[in-house]
Design a protein around this motif. Structure first.
Motif, PDB file in Angstrom:
ATOM      1  N   CYS A   6     -49.985  23.277  16.977  1.00 34.62           N
ATOM      2  CA  CYS A   6     -51.402  23.786  17.190  1.00 34.62           C
ATOM      3  C   CYS A   6     -52.190  22.053  17.083  1.00 34.62           C
ATOM      4  O   CYS A   6     -52.279  21.342  16.630  1.00 34.62           O
ATOM      5  CB  CYS A   6     -51.568  24.016  15.486  1.00 34.62           C
ATOM      6  N   CYS A  43     -53.860  21.461  13.846  1.00 30.67           N
ATOM      7  CA  CYS A  43     -52.926  21.151  12.227  1.00 30.67           C
ATOM      8  C   CYS A  43     -51.709  20.937  12.596  1.00 30.67           C
ATOM      9  O   CYS A  43     -50.851  20.690  11.769  1.00 30.67           O
ATOM     10  CB  CYS A  43     -52.813  22.605  11.289  1.00 30.67           C
ATOM     11  N   CYS A  89     -52.855  27.323  16.013  1.00 34.92           N
ATOM     12  CA  CYS A  89     -52.312  29.067  15.647  1.00 34.92           C
ATOM     13  C   CYS A  89     -53.030  29.906  14.576  1.00 34.92           C
ATOM     14  O   CYS A  89     -54.233  29.580  14.860  1.00 34.92           O
ATOM     15  CB  CYS A  89     -51.414  28.107  13.990  1.00 34.92           C
ATOM     16  N   CYS A 107     -55.594  29.020  11.844  1.00 30.92           N
ATOM     17  CA  CYS A 107     -57.044  28.425  12.822  1.00 30.92           C
ATOM     18  C   CYS A 107     -57.578  28.550  13.622  1.00 30.92           C
ATOM     19  O   CYS A 107     -59.038  27.954  13.621  1.00 30.92           O
ATOM     20  CB  CYS A 107     -56.770  26.776  13.731  1.00 30.92           C
TER      21      CYS A 107
HETATM   22 ZN   LIG Z   1     -53.398  25.674  13.525  1.00 25.41          ZN
END
Ligand SMILES: [Zn+2]
Length: 221
Positions: free
Chosen positions: A160, A163, A196, A199
């Motif tokens: 991601c 994150c 992801c 997010c």
């Molecule tokens: Zn993420």
């Protein structure tokens, strides 16, 4: 009466016999005649044949596929079946001789059981084949990953962008616009990253820099 110790050959013959699968058909559309004689004794067996099997009942399955069936009156078991009367009688006679008439008379329950087990086995086998075919079909069609999605995934190194959660290519992840489309961000490769789900949902219409700044501020606070 104790069950006789049948030989393998006898069991094979027993396993081959079938329960008449279509009683209604037999009652309404078949000629039935009781059989007499040394092997068939006194009318405990009858021979049945279809009047016009294909016209009347084209979808039937089971022993009545044969034109002539020798049937044991009490159990409804088909002891012999063939395309002509003489062959059907011969098959039935051979079966009775192989098993022994004395045994046959005391074995009705066991014979019906054998026929039932046989039907259940066939059903289980069909289900097994169906399941295997479904698996084969599923394996045949792996999820198609679009070229663009693969490029975005690889550019983000399978993580991601925000994150760094590790993603799987054929798993759940999103192609994310750094400058959102709402702010006229384009769909060129340089504006796209892997993200992801959480997010992707959290970012909404923020730019990538706004989102990262907001997250850092939240972390610091
Ligand atoms: Zn993420």
């Amino acid at each position: 009466v104790a069950e006789p110790a049948f030989t393998e050959r006898q069991w094979k013959a027993i396993a081959r016999i079938e329960e008449c699968s279509c009683e209604r058909w037999f009652l309404e559309e078949c000629v039935k005649k009781q059989i007499y004689g040394p092997t068939f004794a006194d009318g405990e067996y009858y021979i049945a044949w279809a009047v016009n099997r294909y016209d009347v009942h084209p979808e039937f399955v089971g022993p009545v596929e044969h034109t002539f069936s020798v049937i044991e009156a009490l159990s409804g078991l088909v002891l012999g079946a063939a395309d002509n009367k003489l062959d059907a009688l011969k098959v039935a006679r051979d079966f009775i001789a192989l098993i022994g008439r004395k045994h046959l008379l005391t074995m009705r329950g066991r014979l019906i059981e054998a026929a039932t087990v046989r039907a259940a086995d066939a059903q289980a086998k069909a289900a097994q084949i169906e399941a295997a075919q479904a698996i084969a079909k599923a394996q045949q069609k792996p999820r198609k990953i679009a070229k663009r999605a693969r490029a975005v995934f690889e550019a983000s190194e399978g993580k991601c962008h925000y994150c760094e959660t590790v993603l799987t290519l054929d798993g759940k992840w999103h192609i994310e616009h750094k400058i959102p489309r709402a702010l006229f961000g384009g769909s060129e490769q340089s504006n796209l990253v892997a993200s992801c789900t959480s997010c992707n949902h959290a970012k909404r219409d923020k730019t990538d820099l706004e989102f990262i700044a907001a997250r850092n501020a939240a972390k610091a606070g």
